[in-house]
Scaffold this active site. Structure first.
Site, PDB file in Angstrom:
ATOM      1  N   MET A 265       0.825  -1.218  -0.042  1.00 42.40           N
ATOM      2  CA  MET A 265       0.065   0.089  -0.039  1.00 42.40           C
ATOM      3  C   MET A 265       0.961   1.276   0.120  1.00 42.40           C
ATOM      4  SD  MET A 265      -2.615   1.387   2.929  1.00 42.40           S
ATOM      5  CE  MET A 265      -4.211   0.312   2.279  1.00 42.40           C
ATOM      6  N   CYS A 266       0.560   2.108  -0.818  1.00 44.34           N
ATOM      7  CA  CYS A 266       0.998   3.564  -0.869  1.00 44.34           C
ATOM      8  C   CYS A 266       0.119   4.697  -0.727  1.00 44.34           C
ATOM      9  CB  CYS A 266       2.113   3.702  -1.945  1.00 44.34           C
ATOM     10  SG  CYS A 266       1.105   3.473  -3.683  1.00 44.34           S
ATOM     11  N   HIS A 267       0.421   5.789  -1.324  1.00 40.46           N
ATOM     12  CA  HIS A 267      -0.469   6.903  -1.300  1.00 40.46           C
ATOM     13  C   HIS A 267      -1.691   6.627  -2.114  1.00 40.46           C
ATOM     14  CE1 HIS A 267      -1.360  11.590  -1.326  1.00 40.46           C
ATOM     15  NE2 HIS A 267      -2.019  10.911  -0.779  1.00 40.46           N
ATOM     16  N   ILE A 294      -3.832   4.130   0.580  1.00 38.33           N
ATOM     17  CA  ILE A 294      -4.172   4.722   1.551  1.00 38.33           C
ATOM     18  C   ILE A 294      -5.357   5.667   1.394  1.00 38.33           C
ATOM     19  CG2 ILE A 294      -2.604   6.681   1.868  1.00 38.33           C
ATOM     20  CD1 ILE A 294      -3.848   4.111   4.837  1.00 38.33           C
TER      21      ILE A 294
END
Length: 308
Positions: A265-267, A294
């Site tokens: 998971m990243c931005h 996220i």
């Protein structure tokens, strides 16, 4: 450059307490510059333990070590209290086997790997190196199978392989990791470029929605890895079950069992796919990138989480 007596004593104490000391920017698992990363990665190949000093956290040591050994740059490697050198010398000694001998390790395996370069990749490499007279194409492959090409002068101790008319230079560790690799030219959403496919690599990256992630986290059958930098995590805190890539490092996470289901998971779900690809190349068979990252989690699952 002058060196205060107190600083000299501190350095001498460090060298007395530890046989191998690397003065660097950052730490062994989180280097803060390319040269420090190169030096640490080389030592990691040979030594399970060695001492590092993060000069970014100590201005006295940062300037003092330059005067201590009359060496103007960082990183600096000391063994048995004696200055060995910086990143370039460390790599040269590794390639020649001198570093192995210094640490009492077995001489490096210098067997050239069998590699495949597709026609499309060979064409792209020829076009990209057409004006690079006097330079060689080097391929470095790290412990986590991250790979980088660069044009640099040929080294006396390079391991050289020719495939599809393309000459590729390796250091000993990269040569061993390159066995059976296929170098191709691919087009992705992020653009075009060279791609490496390793033997036994996973079946590719799968997408996962935040709703599916929520279900699997509740069931406890997925390992979530947050790939965001610290500034992003400071705005929107990681999920309680998440492991933090920046804190644990690639090497530690790459030691998980290869059948561990991993979700990245990243931005917004873009950079996490690139990280996921590295783990897939490392042989993990169940690798997911969380769509929307996220931000999607904050919009669809937990609206109390800040969006940025």
């Amino acid at each position: 450059m002058s060196l205060e007596a107190a600083t000299r004593e501190r350095i001498e104490s460090l060298l007395k307490d530890h046989r191998v000391v690397l003065f660097m920017k950052g730490t062994r698992y989180q280097p803060m510059c390319g040269f420090s990363a190169a030096a640490a990665n080389t030592l990691n190949e040979l030594l399970p333990e060695y001492h590092t000093v993060n000069v970014l956290e100590d201005s006295e040591i940062r300037e003092g070590i330059k005067a201590f050994g009359n060496w103007p740059t960082i990183p600096q490697l000391y063994v048995d209290g004696e200055l060995v050198g910086g990143a370039d010398i460390i790599r040269q000694m590794y390639g020649s086997g001198e570093l192995h001998q210094l640490f009492g390790a077995a001489a490096p395996d210098r067997t050239p790997p069998e590699i495949t370069i597709t026609d499309k990749a060979a064409e792209a490499i020829r076009a990209g190196t057409a004006n690079a007279q006097g330079m060689a194409l080097h391929l470095e492959i790290g412990p986590d199978h991250s790979a980088g090409f660069q044009l640099a002068p040929a080294g006396d101790h390079d391991i050289v392989v020719t495939a599809n008319g393309i000459e590729v230079h390796f250091d000993p560790a990269s040569a061993q990791r390159a066995k059976g690799v296929v170098i191709d030219w691919v087009s992705t959403m992020q653009g075009e470029g060279l791609s490496l496919k390793f033997p036994g690599a996973g079946n590719g990256i799968q997408s996962m929605s935040v709703q599916e992630l929520k279900t699997r986290l509740a069931a406890g059958n997925i390992t979530l890895i947050d790939t965001r930098p610290a500034q992003g995590r400071a705005i929107a805190a990681p999920l309680s079950q998440a492991r933090i890539l920046e804190e644990e490092g690639y090497t530690a996470l790459a030691n998980l069992p290869k059948d561990t289901p991993l979700a990245f998971m990243c931005h917004h779900g873009v950079s996490s796919r690139g990280v996921a690809e590295r783990f897939s190349a490392h042989g993990f068979t169940q690798v997911y990138s969380v769509d929307g990252g996220i931000d999607a989690w904050a919009a669809e699952v937990d609206t109390s989480l800040p969006r940025y």
